[in-house]
Scaffold this motif. Structure first.
Motif, PDB file in Angstrom:
ATOM      1  N   TRP A 181       4.796   7.508  11.066  1.00 45.08           N
ATOM      2  CA  TRP A 181       3.432   7.418  11.580  1.00 45.08           C
ATOM      3  C   TRP A 181       2.779   6.110  11.143  1.00 45.08           C
ATOM      4  CZ3 TRP A 181       0.827   9.041  15.417  1.00 45.08           C
ATOM      5  CH2 TRP A 181      -0.542   8.856  15.444  1.00 45.08           C
ATOM      6  N   MET A 182       3.052   5.685   9.918  1.00 47.22           N
ATOM      7  CA  MET A 182       2.483   4.420   9.450  1.00 47.22           C
ATOM      8  C   MET A 182       3.113   3.229  10.167  1.00 47.22           C
ATOM      9  SD  MET A 182       2.085   5.306   5.420  1.00 47.22           S
ATOM     10  CE  MET A 182       1.295   3.802   4.915  1.00 47.22           C
ATOM     11  N   ASP A 183       4.367   3.369  10.625  1.00 42.23           N
ATOM     12  CA  ASP A 183       4.993   2.302  11.407  1.00 42.23           C
ATOM     13  C   ASP A 183       4.421   2.219  12.813  1.00 42.23           C
ATOM     14  OD1 ASP A 183       6.626   1.525   9.354  1.00 42.23           O
ATOM     15  OD2 ASP A 183       8.373   2.668  10.045  1.00 42.23           O
ATOM     16  N   VAL A 184       4.051   3.364  13.379  1.00 44.95           N
ATOM     17  CA  VAL A 184       3.584   3.414  14.758  1.00 44.95           C
ATOM     18  C   VAL A 184       2.109   3.045  14.877  1.00 44.95           C
ATOM     19  CG1 VAL A 184       3.165   4.985  16.688  1.00 44.95           C
ATOM     20  CG2 VAL A 184       5.322   5.063  15.481  1.00 44.95           C
ATOM     21  N   SER A 185       1.298   3.514  13.961  1.00 46.33           N
ATOM     22  CA  SER A 185      -0.146   3.342  14.071  1.00 46.33           C
ATOM     23  C   SER A 185      -0.654   2.326  13.049  1.00 46.33           C
ATOM     24  CB  SER A 185      -0.837   4.695  13.831  1.00 46.33           C
ATOM     25  OG  SER A 185      -2.226   4.529  13.747  1.00 46.33           O
ATOM     26  N   HIS A 186      -1.259   1.271  13.544  1.00 42.85           N
ATOM     27  CA  HIS A 186      -1.829   0.279  12.628  1.00 42.85           C
ATOM     28  C   HIS A 186      -3.053   0.820  11.896  1.00 42.85           C
ATOM     29  CE1 HIS A 186       0.839  -2.944  13.672  1.00 42.85           C
ATOM     30  NE2 HIS A 186       0.625  -2.734  14.959  1.00 42.85           N
ATOM     31  N   ALA A 187      -3.719   1.791  12.480  1.00 44.87           N
ATOM     32  CA  ALA A 187      -4.883   2.385  11.818  1.00 44.87           C
ATOM     33  C   ALA A 187      -4.470   3.209  10.604  1.00 44.87           C
ATOM     34  CB  ALA A 187      -5.650   3.261  12.806  1.00 44.87           C
ATOM     35  N   ALA A 188      -3.207   3.611  10.551  1.00 44.24           N
ATOM     36  CA  ALA A 188      -2.727   4.428   9.438  1.00 44.24           C
ATOM     37  C   ALA A 188      -2.351   3.587   8.217  1.00 44.24           C
ATOM     38  CB  ALA A 188      -1.526   5.258   9.874  1.00 44.24           C
ATOM     39  N   VAL A 189      -2.359   2.280   8.353  1.00 42.70           N
ATOM     40  CA  VAL A 189      -1.976   1.420   7.233  1.00 42.70           C
ATOM     41  C   VAL A 189      -3.230   1.003   6.475  1.00 42.70           C
ATOM     42  CG1 VAL A 189      -0.632  -0.592   6.547  1.00 42.70           C
ATOM     43  CG2 VAL A 189      -0.043   0.634   8.612  1.00 42.70           C
ATOM     44  N   THR A 190      -3.845   1.974   5.837  1.00 42.58           N
ATOM     45  CA  THR A 190      -4.995   1.711   4.986  1.00 42.58           C
ATOM     46  C   THR A 190      -4.776   2.400   3.654  1.00 42.58           C
ATOM     47  OG1 THR A 190      -6.203   3.662   5.743  1.00 42.58           O
ATOM     48  CG2 THR A 190      -6.572   1.615   6.969  1.00 42.58           C
ATOM     49  N   LYS A 191      -5.538   1.969   2.682  1.00 44.47           N
ATOM     50  CA  LYS A 191      -5.408   2.569   1.353  1.00 44.47           C
ATOM     51  C   LYS A 191      -5.833   4.032   1.375  1.00 44.47           C
ATOM     52  CE  LYS A 191      -6.024   0.427  -2.864  1.00 44.47           C
ATOM     53  NZ  LYS A 191      -6.806  -0.352  -3.810  1.00 44.47           N
ATOM     54  N   GLU A 192      -6.865   4.352   2.134  1.00 48.08           N
ATOM     55  CA  GLU A 192      -7.359   5.728   2.202  1.00 48.08           C
ATOM     56  C   GLU A 192      -6.336   6.649   2.866  1.00 48.08           C
ATOM     57  OE1 GLU A 192      -9.174   3.100   3.456  1.00 48.08           O
ATOM     58  OE2 GLU A 192     -10.408   2.869   1.664  1.00 48.08           O
ATOM     59  N   PHE A 193      -5.759   6.192   3.989  1.00 50.90           N
ATOM     60  CA  PHE A 193      -4.760   7.007   4.664  1.00 50.90           C
ATOM     61  C   PHE A 193      -3.515   7.163   3.799  1.00 50.90           C
ATOM     62  CE2 PHE A 193      -1.027   7.650   7.316  1.00 50.90           C
ATOM     63  CZ  PHE A 193      -1.403   8.778   8.021  1.00 50.90           C
ATOM     64  N   GLY A 194      -3.105   6.113   3.124  1.00 46.60           N
ATOM     65  CA  GLY A 194      -1.948   6.196   2.243  1.00 46.60           C
ATOM     66  C   GLY A 194      -2.156   7.221   1.140  1.00 46.60           C
ATOM     67  N   HIS A 195      -3.354   7.237   0.579  1.00 50.70           N
ATOM     68  CA  HIS A 195      -3.666   8.190  -0.484  1.00 50.70           C
ATOM     69  C   HIS A 195      -3.701   9.618   0.047  1.00 50.70           C
ATOM     70  CE1 HIS A 195      -5.426   9.502  -4.282  1.00 50.70           C
ATOM     71  NE2 HIS A 195      -6.252  10.240  -3.567  1.00 50.70           N
ATOM     72  N   SER A 196      -4.415   9.841   1.139  1.00 50.03           N
ATOM     73  CA  SER A 196      -4.553  11.203   1.665  1.00 50.03           C
ATOM     74  C   SER A 196      -3.236  11.730   2.243  1.00 50.03           C
ATOM     75  CB  SER A 196      -5.656  11.260   2.722  1.00 50.03           C
ATOM     76  OG  SER A 196      -5.335  10.423   3.813  1.00 50.03           O
ATOM     77  N   SER A 197      -2.470  10.870   2.909  1.00 46.32           N
ATOM     78  CA  SER A 197      -1.200  11.336   3.469  1.00 46.32           C
ATOM     79  C   SER A 197      -0.175  11.584   2.362  1.00 46.32           C
ATOM     80  CB  SER A 197      -0.661  10.339   4.488  1.00 46.32           C
ATOM     81  OG  SER A 197      -0.334   9.113   3.871  1.00 46.32           O
ATOM     82  N   ALA A 198      -0.255  10.846   1.270  1.00 47.73           N
ATOM     83  CA  ALA A 198       0.655  11.089   0.150  1.00 47.73           C
ATOM     84  C   ALA A 198       0.355  12.439  -0.495  1.00 47.73           C
ATOM     85  CB  ALA A 198       0.536   9.960  -0.873  1.00 47.73           C
ATOM     86  N   ILE A 199      -0.903  12.740  -0.671  1.00 50.76           N
ATOM     87  CA  ILE A 199      -1.282  14.035  -1.246  1.00 50.76           C
ATOM     88  C   ILE A 199      -0.875  15.165  -0.297  1.00 50.76           C
ATOM     89  CG2 ILE A 199      -3.256  15.477  -1.876  1.00 50.76           C
ATOM     90  CD1 ILE A 199      -4.495  12.973  -3.106  1.00 50.76           C
ATOM     91  N   ALA A 200      -1.066  14.970   1.005  1.00 49.86           N
ATOM     92  CA  ALA A 200      -0.663  15.984   1.985  1.00 49.86           C
ATOM     93  C   ALA A 200       0.857  16.174   1.980  1.00 49.86           C
ATOM     94  CB  ALA A 200      -1.140  15.582   3.379  1.00 49.86           C
ATOM     95  N   THR A 201       1.601  15.091   1.831  1.00 44.10           N
ATOM     96  CA  THR A 201       3.059  15.180   1.774  1.00 44.10           C
ATOM     97  C   THR A 201       3.500  15.973   0.553  1.00 44.10           C
ATOM     98  OG1 THR A 201       3.320  13.077   2.930  1.00 44.10           O
ATOM     99  CG2 THR A 201       5.182  13.825   1.614  1.00 44.10           C
ATOM    100  N   LEU A 202       2.938  15.665  -0.596  1.00 39.86           N
ATOM    101  CA  LEU A 202       3.284  16.399  -1.818  1.00 39.86           C
ATOM    102  C   LEU A 202       2.922  17.871  -1.694  1.00 39.86           C
ATOM    103  CD1 LEU A 202       2.130  13.821  -4.505  1.00 39.86           C
ATOM    104  CD2 LEU A 202       4.470  14.495  -3.976  1.00 39.86           C
ATOM    105  N   PHE A 203       1.740  18.149  -1.175  1.00 38.20           N
ATOM    106  CA  PHE A 203       1.263  19.527  -1.045  1.00 38.20           C
ATOM    107  C   PHE A 203       2.149  20.322  -0.082  1.00 38.20           C
ATOM    108  CE2 PHE A 203      -1.381  22.698   1.100  1.00 38.20           C
ATOM    109  CZ  PHE A 203      -1.767  23.468   0.006  1.00 38.20           C
TER     110      PHE A 203
END
Length: 148
Positions: free
Chosen positions: A109-131
């Motif tokens: 998703w981060m490769d496809v969407s340039h809007a997903a390459v932000t510090k906020e998205f990286g943090h929230s998606s990492a927490i969602a992945t772990l959860f």
């Protein structure tokens, strides 16, 4: 001539490498870094457990007798190895697959969407992945150990 001179710059921050012996205990890794490391670890676990995966697949599909032996290995053990150990290895494999798959979707998703390459998205998606990987592992582990 002094009025044409530029004002002095503030001192730049000093960036240094992390010393594994002194700084590693106090270094706080962000969630995205944890997910990245666990993505690699889960890939290694799946690679190392490939003989176990092939044994499970072959034993479960060969015949009725081999499937009964497969079930017995997970219930009561095989040789000197107890059954709970097989279940624990299968649980590690379940976690590795789920985490690797979910983290892989996150990276895609981060490769496809340039809007997903932000510090906020990286943090929230990492927490969602772990959860998600932990919760799904717990659910499938409860099924594996016969809780439902």
């Amino acid at each position: 001539m002094t009025e044409l001179a530029t004002p002095p710059r503030p001192p730049r921050r000093e960036f240094r490498n992390i010393n594994a012996f002194t700084d590693l205990t106090t270094y706080r890794l962000p969630p995205a870094g944890i997910v990245s490391i666990l993505h690699r670890v889960s890939g290694v676990i799946m690679f190392l457990l490939l003989p176990f995966i092939i044994w499970m697949f072959d034993t479960s599909l060969s015949s009725d007798y081999s499937f009964a032996r497969f079930k017995a290995a997970f219930n009561s053990g095989l040789g000197f190895v107890p059954g709970w150990f097989f279940k624990l290895v299968a649980l590690a494999l379940i976690w590795a697959y789920l985490h690797h798959f979910i983290a892989g979707l996150r990276h895609l998703w981060m490769d496809v969407s340039h809007a997903a390459v932000t510090k906020e998205f990286g943090h929230s998606s990492a927490i969602a992945t772990l959860f998600l990987s932990i919760v799904l592992t717990l659910v499938l582990g409860a099924k594996l150990f016969g809780l439902y």
